[in-house]
Design an enzyme around this catalytic site. Structure first.
Site, PDB file in Angstrom:
ATOM      1  N   VAL A  42       0.820  -1.212   0.000  1.00 53.86           N
ATOM      2  CA  VAL A  42       0.000   0.000   0.000  1.00 53.86           C
ATOM      3  C   VAL A  42       0.857   1.266   0.000  1.00 53.86           C
ATOM      4  CG1 VAL A  42      -1.961  -1.093   1.139  1.00 53.86           C
ATOM      5  CG2 VAL A  42      -0.223   0.053   2.522  1.00 53.86           C
TER       6      VAL A  42
ATOM      7  N   LYS B 254      12.770  -1.999  10.750  1.00 59.27           N
ATOM      8  CA  LYS B 254      11.774  -3.005  10.371  1.00 59.27           C
ATOM      9  C   LYS B 254      12.175  -4.285  11.073  1.00 59.27           C
ATOM     10  CE  LYS B 254       9.094  -5.011   6.721  1.00 59.27           C
ATOM     11  NZ  LYS B 254       8.452  -4.701   5.450  1.00 59.27           N
TER      12      LYS B 254
ATOM     13  N   GLY C  19       5.906  -2.235  10.321  1.00 55.66           N
ATOM     14  CA  GLY C  19       5.477  -3.624  10.363  1.00 55.66           C
ATOM     15  C   GLY C  19       5.563  -4.260   8.990  1.00 55.66           C
TER      16      GLY C  19
ATOM     17  N   ILE D 235       1.091   9.200  -5.763  1.00 59.52           N
ATOM     18  CA  ILE D 235       2.028   8.304  -6.441  1.00 59.52           C
ATOM     19  C   ILE D 235       2.989   9.175  -7.243  1.00 59.52           C
ATOM     20  CG2 ILE D 235       2.292   6.425  -8.085  1.00 59.52           C
ATOM     21  CD1 ILE D 235       0.877   5.627  -5.502  1.00 59.52           C
TER      22      ILE D 235
END
Length: 207
Positions: free
Chosen positions: A14, A33, A100, A184
């Site tokens: 996403v 991460k 995450g 984007i």
């Protein structure tokens, strides 16, 4: 104690890594991460370092798994046992942005979801959501799952073309702040991300 902001998504792909990179660079924060699943196409840590976060601010993952799938299954296929104690938040000087893997309900192990891990950390979470079709359902389900676990929410950051009604509907029904929307970018690099992030988000909402 470090200031921590957790970044999760409504689904995989996403745009949460791009958002996390923009956030960490804007706040001059460290990035972590905890679990990287899939190494063939590079790592999210490498991507973040290429998008304006200094390499010495990118912390090593607790686990680097070869197989590109949910961490619980990637670990099983790689013959790795995930020790939850290794997923404790690291201490840094300043702010730490934690990303995450996939969505909030992705399993870390057979007994632990990322949302459960966020609840243990008790640190504020930003939900990154697409503006595309289906985002209302995905976003509200994510918000509900996090709230059910007592996870504090900073708000929702959108990625994509503007869809005013969807964005406002999620914020209103979900009872969360609408933090902004990152478009984007036709050319994605450190400079274009920095400019777009500064225009899209007010850092006061993210501190």
């Amino acid at each position: 104690m470090s200031r921590v902001i957790v970044v999760t998504g409504t689904d995989t792909d996403v745009g949460k890594t791009v958002f996390a990179a923009g956030l960490a660079a804007a706040l001059r924060a460290h990035y972590w991460k905890p679990i990287q699943a899939g190494l063939t196409d590079g790592t999210d840590a490498n991507s973040v370092a290429g998008l304006g976060v200094p390499p010495d601010h990118v912390l090593a993952e607790a686990y680097r798994l070869r197989t590109p799938c949910s961490p619980h299954r990637a670990a099983e296929l790689d013959g790795v046992a995930i020790d939850e104690e290794r997923l404790a938040l690291p201490s840094v000087d300043g702010t730490l942005v934690v990303e995450g893997a996939g969505g909030a309900l992705v399993p870390v192990t057979r007994d632990l979801l990322f949302a459960d891990l966020f609840a243990r950390w008790r640190r504020p979470v930003v939900v990154v959501a697409r503006t595309a079709l289906g985002t209302i359902n995905h976003s509200l389900l994510t918000i509900e799952a996090l709230r059910a676990r007592g996870v504090p929410l900073l708000g929702v950051a959108f990625i994509g073309d503007p869809v005013e009604d969807s964005e406002q509907t999620i914020a209103t029904i979900g009872g969360v702040r609408r933090l902004g929307r990152l478009p984007i970018l036709p050319r994605l690099d450190a400079a274009t991300l920095h400019a777009a992030f500064a225009e899209a988000f007010d850092l006061a909402d993210l501190r």
